[in-house]
Structures are given as C-alpha cells and as structure tokens.
Design a protein around this motif. Structure first.
Motif, short mmCIF file in Angstrom:
data_model
loop_
_atom_site.label_atom_id
_atom_site.label_comp_id
_atom_site.label_asym_id
_atom_site.label_seq_id
_atom_site.Cartn_x
_atom_site.Cartn_y
_atom_site.Cartn_z
N ASP A 1 117.16 -2.20 38.29
CA ASP A 1 117.82 -2.11 39.60
C ASP A 1 119.00 -1.14 39.56
OD1 ASP A 1 119.10 -3.98 37.99
OD2 ASP A 1 119.11 -5.57 39.49
N SER B 1 117.25 -6.87 28.51
CA SER B 1 116.44 -6.10 29.47
C SER B 1 114.96 -6.38 29.29
CB SER B 1 116.68 -4.61 29.29
OG SER B 1 117.98 -4.27 29.62
N LYS C 1 110.57 1.19 31.81
CA LYS C 1 112.01 1.49 31.76
C LYS C 1 112.49 1.43 30.31
CE LYS C 1 114.48 -2.80 32.25
NZ LYS C 1 115.38 -3.67 32.94
N LYS D 1 118.33 -11.35 33.97
CA LYS D 1 118.40 -10.55 32.75
C LYS D 1 118.55 -11.49 31.55
CE LYS D 1 120.88 -6.46 31.05
NZ LYS D 1 121.62 -5.26 31.48
C1 LIG Z 1 120.92 9.00 32.62
C2 LIG Z 1 121.37 7.79 31.85
N1 LIG Z 1 122.64 7.36 31.99
C3 LIG Z 1 123.06 6.27 31.31
C4 LIG Z 1 122.24 5.60 30.47
C5 LIG Z 1 122.74 4.39 29.69
N2 LIG Z 1 122.14 3.14 30.26
C6 LIG Z 1 121.04 2.64 29.72
S1 LIG Z 1 120.52 1.26 30.53
C7 LIG Z 1 121.80 1.31 31.61
C8 LIG Z 1 121.92 0.25 32.67
C9 LIG Z 1 120.61 -0.09 33.22
O1 LIG Z 1 120.64 -1.13 34.12
P1 LIG Z 1 119.29 -1.55 34.82
O2 LIG Z 1 118.54 -0.33 35.21
O3 LIG Z 1 119.62 -2.51 35.90
O4 LIG Z 1 118.45 -2.24 33.68
P2 LIG Z 1 118.79 -3.64 32.98
O5 LIG Z 1 119.90 -3.36 32.04
O6 LIG Z 1 119.14 -4.60 34.05
O7 LIG Z 1 117.58 -4.02 32.25
C10 LIG Z 1 122.60 2.41 31.34
C11 LIG Z 1 123.82 2.76 32.11
C12 LIG Z 1 120.91 6.09 30.34
N3 LIG Z 1 120.02 5.53 29.53
N4 LIG Z 1 120.52 7.17 31.05
#
Ligand SMILES: Cc1ncc(C[n+]2csc(CCOP(=O)(O)OP(=O)(O)O)c2C)c(N)n1
Ligand SMILES: [Mg+2]
Length: 801
Positions: free
Chosen positions: A161, A49, A74, A325
């Motif tokens: 995303d 990420s 993020k 990613k």
């Molecule tokens: C409210 C909440 N639910 C679940 C999570 C666990 N979680 C952390 S990152 C993620 C996926 C994020 O995907 P994206 O926003 O596309 O970021 P990327 O992994 O592509 O950097 C999840 C499900 C969390 N941190 N917060």
C-alpha cells in the motif's frame, strides 16, 4: 474461470498457506540467526511483509494463476515466492539456506539472478507494478502483429500500500487508460503500514475513486469469511460498524496485543449486556483474535472468490485486500515491525504451533495434517506449476549488415537517425516488421516523424487522422491501427523506460522478438534513470536514442542541456553507450546494434576488444541536432570495426607526435580545426575519433583484469591504439559533456592529459558562444595543447577572450 476449489482442496490450500508462512519465516530466520552475517545487517522488512501476503500468494500461485500469467511480486515478499517455488519443486533448499548470501535466493525477486523463474524483477518499489501494465500493452501489441495460438496471459502485480505512493505508478495508469489496458491485475496488500508509518485513514477510498477514474474495476476484499459469518449473528452488525470505524493504528495495536486486549476494547466500546456481549463472550481469547485478524486478505475463501470472479473477464482490476502486516507472527500489527525480527524463542514457539519438529524445518510437508502423497498430488495439479518452460525463446532475426542512408554534405546525427529509420520504413522484411518505436511526446522533435508516417501508430482499434480526412495539409499523417509500429506515449519519461523494459522482454515473455527503439531528449534520461536501470537489470533489450544532447542544444538553456549522461552511459551495466559524430558512424553502430540486442547468455569476452559482445545488451546512442560537415569516405571493414569497438585514428600520430587530440561526438569540427591550427607548430599531431568512451573503457578494464589473471598478451582496443602514441606526447581530450568521459585516456600509458568538457550548467546562446564560454572550442583545445605539450608558441592561437 478456474474450477471452484473443493472442500478438500480448500483444506489443502489452508495448509499450504501455513507452510508458505513457515518456510518464508524460516528462510529469513536462517539468514538472520543461523548463518554468519558479514555486514552486520539483518534481514529487515521481509518477515512482516511476507506474512502480510502469505494467503494472497497462496491463493494466486496454488489456484488462480496459469502458466502464461506473469507476476511482479513486491520486493519484501520474495521469501514467500521462493518458498512457493520450493514447494512446487522449482527452488532448492541450498538456495533458500543461502537467502541473501552469495548465489543464494535473492533478497528481492530477480529475473536474472534468481533461478526459480521470477517473471519480473522488483526492488525499487513502483517499477515492477508499472512493468505489469506495460507488459500487458506489449502483449496486445504482439498479438496484433503476430497472431498466436498461445493463450493470453494476465499481468499481475502484488503491490504494497505504501508502494502506491510512487509517482511512476500513476503515470503508468494514465498511459494504460489511453491504450485500453486489459489483462492486468494489481493486488494491493492493504496492511496500512509502510516502513516508517501507519498510513492515513481512508486511503482505500482514494484508490477506489482513482482506479475507477482510469477505467479499472475495483474489488475490495475487506472481511474474511469468519467475520462475514459473525456479522450475520445477532449483534454482528454492531461489530461490523465498529471494524469499519476503527482507526488503522488502533486495529494494528490491538492485533499486536492479542485476544485479551481485543476483548477488553470491544466490551468497552460495544458491550451491551445483550447480543454483542454474547457474540464476544462465546469466543475464547484465541478465537476472538482469530476473528478480528480474519481480514479479507488473510482469508482464502474470500480471496479465491474475488480472484475467480474477476478472472471471468479481461478487465484491468485492482484488488484492495485488507491485511495485517506480520499476520500470524509475533510481530503482527506492531508499527515498528518493518525491520522486526523474530527472536529464536519466538521462532521456537511458531515452530511448535506449526507442529514442526526441530531438525525438520525444511521438510516440505512437515506438520501438515494431510498425508504427503495427497499434498504432492495436489501440487502436481497446480496449473501454474507446469513442466513446460514459462520463458520463451525467439529465433534470431536476420538484420542487414549495413543500413542505407544518403549522406548529405552537412547533416546532424539526429537527421541521419531519422533518415535511416525512414529508409527502413520502406522495407517489408521480417526484421523491419519487428521494429517498434516509442517516444514520450518527442516523436517529431527526435526525428521519428517520417518513420511514423510510413508505419503508423499502434492502437488495438483503427482510428483515422482527422486532419487527413478533412484535407488539412500536414507534414504528418499518422493513423492509429493494429498494424502500427509506433507506440505513442505521454511525456512521462519513466513510462518510456518501463515500456522499453516490457517491449525489450517480448522475446522471453511473448516468444516474439521485437526491436524496440525509444527516443527522448538526452537530459531527460535523468528523469527516468531508475526505470532505465531497472530495464537493464532485467536484461530487457532495446535501443535508446537520446537527442538532442549537451550544449549543442545551445538555445534551450541549462535545464535542457545534458552534461553527465555519457558518464551514465559508461556506468550503466547492460547498456553500451555510443556518441558518434558522423552519420556513416551512426549507420554502422545501428546496424551492429540490431544484432547486439538479440544476443544473450553466458560467453567469454572477445580477445579482440575484451568486451562481452556475445552476451549482448541494450544500446544508448547520444545524438545531436548540430549540423556537421560530413567526411566523404568509404567505411572499410577496418573502420567499421573501429567505430564499433569505440575509436579509430582519424589522423594517426606520426613517430614524433607531440600532441594527440581525442574527441567524441558533436565537437568533431572543433577537434579537426584545432589540429589544423597547431599543425605548423606541433609535430605529427594525432586525432583520435572516439565513438564509444563506454566500450573503450570497459575493454581496457577487462584486458587489465585478464592480464592480472595471467593472460599477459591481453590487449584492449584502446591499448592497441595508444601504442601508436609516443611516451612524451600529451593528450587533449574534448567532448560536449563532463570531461571525465575521456579524461581517463591518459592513464592507459601514462600520457600527460588535459580533459576539456562542460562542468557547469549552460545558458542560452549559439553553439559557438557556448563552446567558447565553456572552453571546448578549437582555441581552447589549442591553448590546452600549448600548455601541456610545450614547444614553440602556436601561432594560430588567438588570444582567448
Ligand atoms: C524506490 C524505493 N524507495 C524506498 C525503498 C525502501 N522501502 C522498501 S519497502 C518500503 C516500505 C514499503 O511499504 P509497503 O509497500 O506498504 O509494503 P509493506 O512494508 O507494508 O509490506 C520502503 C520505503 C525501496 N525499496 N524502493
Ligand atoms: Mg504496507
């Protein structure tokens, strides 16, 4: 607009981008492989990420952002943030080496736990995004009320995303549209991957339409400058079309496989023995991989152009930045890369590609071509890297020691709340001007109406009440004005809490202290609970007034009646919870709260109540619409202190006390009645009025801890009160909430205890019906007392139905 970067600066920015990628990868690697991990957990999520956002964050932090801008990074890009602050001299190597460790740089950017100037905490995805939106509205609010020479900041969220799936983001967008949002950027890291999955095709188009619908500008940063140049070559158009129609999964898979795989696939699909073949053939495998990986979100010139152009106005802007990613790492594009970790061998290889000598991994400028002095000079010029503190302080605002309220013979705490605010609304002190109320469409039904009548609704532009101009009679004449002090929200409770989070940080973000008061129905705290937790975690300061509550909301039925909220109040860090029964108690608590929410910083617990009052926090008041006969009394300083500390003896137990009734909140009449009913048959009955189970419990825990550390004389407020209760006496506790709220009182000195309360969903009925049904009426209290404090039968005990 920031000056366009020179060619020399662009070269440095490109080097810094590599450095950010390296340092964040190394930080994670260090935590995973070079330090003992006690929990067996490795750093998941961060590596891929962070890489995805390295260029975007480089462009922003080293060129675009100004000191007054505030960012929600993020969660999984925290290593990038810490690396950037390290390069800017605001983060230490020790903290990076201790990433995720005790007192190390935090896994997810933390305003309170990190030491490198995090603007907004993130972690629970979606909340930081909405925080930027509300912070921008609050900035407008503050500027309309307190003109300032300080430049306006832009509130920026770096958004995953998949994070966009979180509903609270959409709720916030709608609110932003209503309030004329500006100065807000959301930069979507469109890597088309989440934790588990590759996202659906064409999602960007849904975003584009949606953001435009809500009045935002949308900037799509899809192709990098290498790609743009290639599209201009003969055959380039075919390549662009191929990229545009390539499914996300395939693009990711080819990226992971690298140059040879790209060549094979592109030749199969596009090879024409003509211009396209030549376009592909003239590039080596590495060059081809670089070209295909050169999406807009990894291309500094494209990003800088997009950001610098948008910076020319204050429009809310969404950037959809195409990324991969894990870009730049061995994990790039692999669908399982969320929890992916670079192996030591892969890290070695990356180190070599970055020209970093073993043992020099933390050196700031190691491996960069530009001489260190030039790099340092560049960093010193970075606008964001100001030496001035970016967090402001607001001076303490004097607040009244007592609040005026006319106590009627019978009234509810909710009525009292409305009247106190109505009285405050007449005033013109600096304090009153800094009160800001907000409510998710329950302004009237939580009794804020009279206050709003006096102080109006906030809007950047004046808007008259048509009912008023048409002379139609109404209890409320509410006009929107820049001077209004009520922020009207739609029903979404998440927005209330994020709004309170933003309002409650105004002293630090805007340098102007606000006294935010948010109202909602108590059961709906649960709807926004994560956002409430988030606001408290960031140490935002506000007063939450939750009313009506419990089964005093008798006619409304089970889904409107709250049971567990006092336990939330006890367990929520950073939130002092009160449940007064009487309006004079409420007035004392509110007056204290206006002071309490201004306090901050480190301080030792008070030896009086063992609470950390000097460090301050937010306040939660659980109120009720139930009219209760008020007590005619003067609130002496001692009584006031008891109310604030959490309890006082309404009737002190005598030396031969057999029973103590301890109650909190709206069941006061039942508790008092029960004392009368058992008076003839049980000796010296005591009545403990609890105004804050939360503070009693916290003080008790802290005093015990202090004694265990050797401070043998430490006594909590509740321990001093319980010292009046003889050992043989029994305690009956009662509240309109889960019995665990007060059930622990017996553990203080080992008194037999029966805890009455509500454990099951209610139904409609009168308060009397429901209190009887759930066993929290006077009869039930007496029956419990008779059972656990044996003696002769209590004559007044009616046969229970
Ligand atoms: C409210 C909440 N639910 C679940 C999570 C666990 N979680 C952390 S990152 C993620 C996926 C994020 O995907 P994206 O926003 O596309 O970021 P990327 O992994 O592509 O950097 C999840 C499900 C969390 N941190 N917060
Ligand atoms: Mg993603």
């Amino acid at each position: 607009m920031p000056a366009k970067p020179s060619a020399a600066d662009l070269k440095i920015l490109a080097e810094l981008e590599r450095k950010v990628l390296w340092l964040s990868s190394w930080t994670i690697h260090h935590a995973n492989h070079l330090r003992e991990s006690s929990d067996g957990l490795k750093v998941g999520g961060h590596q891929a990420s962070s890489a995805s956002l390295a260029a975007i964050m480089t462009a922003l932090y080293f060129h675009v952002l100004r000191p007054q801008d505030r960012v929600a990074v993020k969660p999984h890009a925290s290593p990038n943030f810490h690396a950037i602050q390290y390069l800017l001299g605001k983060q230490t190597r020790e903290k990076l080496e201790a990433f995720r460790g005790y007192k190390g740089a935090q896994s997810y950017p933390s305003r309170t736990k990190d030491t490198d100037d995090v603007d907004f905490s993130t972690g629970s995805v979606g909340l930081g995004v909405a925080q930027t939106l509300f912070s921008s509205l609050v900035q407008d609010y503050v500027r309309a009320h307190f003109p300032s020479k300080r430049p306006e900041g832009r509130m920026v969220a770096l958004v995953g995303d998949a994070e966009m799936d979180e509903g609270n983001i959409f709720e916030a967008m709608l609110e932003g549209w209503k309030h004329g949002l500006r100065n807000c950027w959301w930069v979507i890291d469109y890597n088309r991957q989440s934790l588990d999955a590759v996202i659906r095709e064409g999602l960007w188009a849904r975003y584009e339409t949606m953001f435009k619908n809500f009045g935002w500008d949308v900037v799509i940063v899809k192709y990098g400058s290498l790609q743009e140049a290639a599209f201009k070559e003969p055959g380039g158009e075919a390549l662009r079309n191929w990229i545009d129609s390539c499914p996300n999964q395939l693009y990711s898979a080819l990226t992971f496989q690298g140059g040879a795989a790209w060549r094979k696939r592109l030749m199969n699909d596009l090879g024409d023995q003509g211009p396209v073949t030549r376009l592909i053939d003239k590039r080596s495998d590495d060059e081809l991989a670089r070209l295909m990986g050169n999406l807009g979100g990894h291309d500094l010139p494209s990003l800088l152009e997009a950001f610098d152009t948008a910076a020319m106005n204050d429009r809310p802007t969404c950037f959809i930045c195409y990324t991969i990613k894990g870009s730049g790492l061995a994990l790039a594009g692999h669908k399982d890369n969320h929890a992916g970790m670079m192996t030591p061998a892969q890290m070695d290889q990356l180190r070599e590609t970055m020209h970093i000598r073993a043992g020099h991994e933390w050196d700031k400028f190691e491996g960069l071509a530009t001489p260190p002095q030039e790099l340092q000079a560049f960093l010193d010029r970075v606008p964001f890297a100001t030496k001035e503190p970016r967090r402001y302080q607001a001076p303490h605002v004097d607040v009244p020691r007592a609040l005026a309220v006319t106590i009627q013979p019978t009234m509810s705490t909710q009525m009292g709340f409305g009247q106190i605010l109505n009285e405050l609304g007449r005033g013109d002190s600096d304090f009153v001007k800094r009160i800001v109320t907000t409510s998710p469409d329950v302004t009237v039904s939580t009794n804020l109406g009279p206050w709003v009548n006096r102080r109006n609704l906030f809007a950047r532009e004046k808007m008259a009440d048509t009912f008023k101009s048409e002379r139609i009679a109404s209890t409320f004449n509410w006009e929107f004005a820049p001077t209004g002090q009520h922020l009207e929200l739609g029903i979404a409770e998440n927005n209330l809490f994020i709004a309170l989070s933003a309002l409650g940080l105004s002293h630090s973000i805007n340098g102007e202290r606000l006294f935010p008061i948010g109202t909602l129905y108590d059961p709906f705290i649960a709807r926004g609970l994560d956002a409430l937790n988030y606001a408290c975690y960031q140490e935002a300061r506000f007063i939450l007034v939750a009313t009506p509550s419990g089964i005093t909301l008798a006619g409304e039925g089970g889904a409107h009646q709250s049971i567990g909220t006092p336990l939330i109040g006890m367990a929520q860090d950073g939130l002092a919870a009160f449940e007064p029964a009487y309006v004079d108690e409420l007035a004392a608590i509110l007056a204290w709260s206006f002071d309490y929410i201004q306090k901050g910083g480190e301080a030792e617990p008070s030896e009086r109540n063992w609470l950390r009052d000097e460090t301050g926090g937010s306040v939660y008041l659980r109120l009720s619409t139930r009219p209760v006969e008020q007590i005619k009394r003067t609130v002496t300083p001692e009584l006031r202190q008891g109310i604030i500390d959490g309890a006082y003896w309404m009737r002190k137990p005598g030396p031969n006390c057999q029973v103590v009734v301890a109650y909190t909140g709206a069941v006061a009449p039942e508790a008092i009645e029960s004392i009368g009913l058992m008076g003839e048959d049980r000796r010296d009955v005591g009545l403990l009025a609890v105004t804050s189970a939360d503070r009693l419990n916290a003080g008790w825990t802290a005093a015990q801890r202090a004694r265990e550390r050797g401070l043998v004389n430490a006594r909590a407020h509740i321990e001093r009160l319980m010292a009046d209760v003889p050992p043989h006496a029994a305690i009956v506790t009662v509240c309109d909430a889960h019995p665990a709220t007060l059930g622990w009182l017996g553990a203080i000195d080992g008194h037999r205890t029966r805890a009455l309360g509500v454990e099951h969903f209610g139904q409609t009925g009168s308060i009397g019906d429901l209190y009887r049904h759930y066993g929290i009426d006077a009869n039930a209290i007496v029956a419990a007392a008779e059972t656990i404090a044996p003696g002769r039968p209590i004559r007044h005990l009616k046969a229970l139905p």
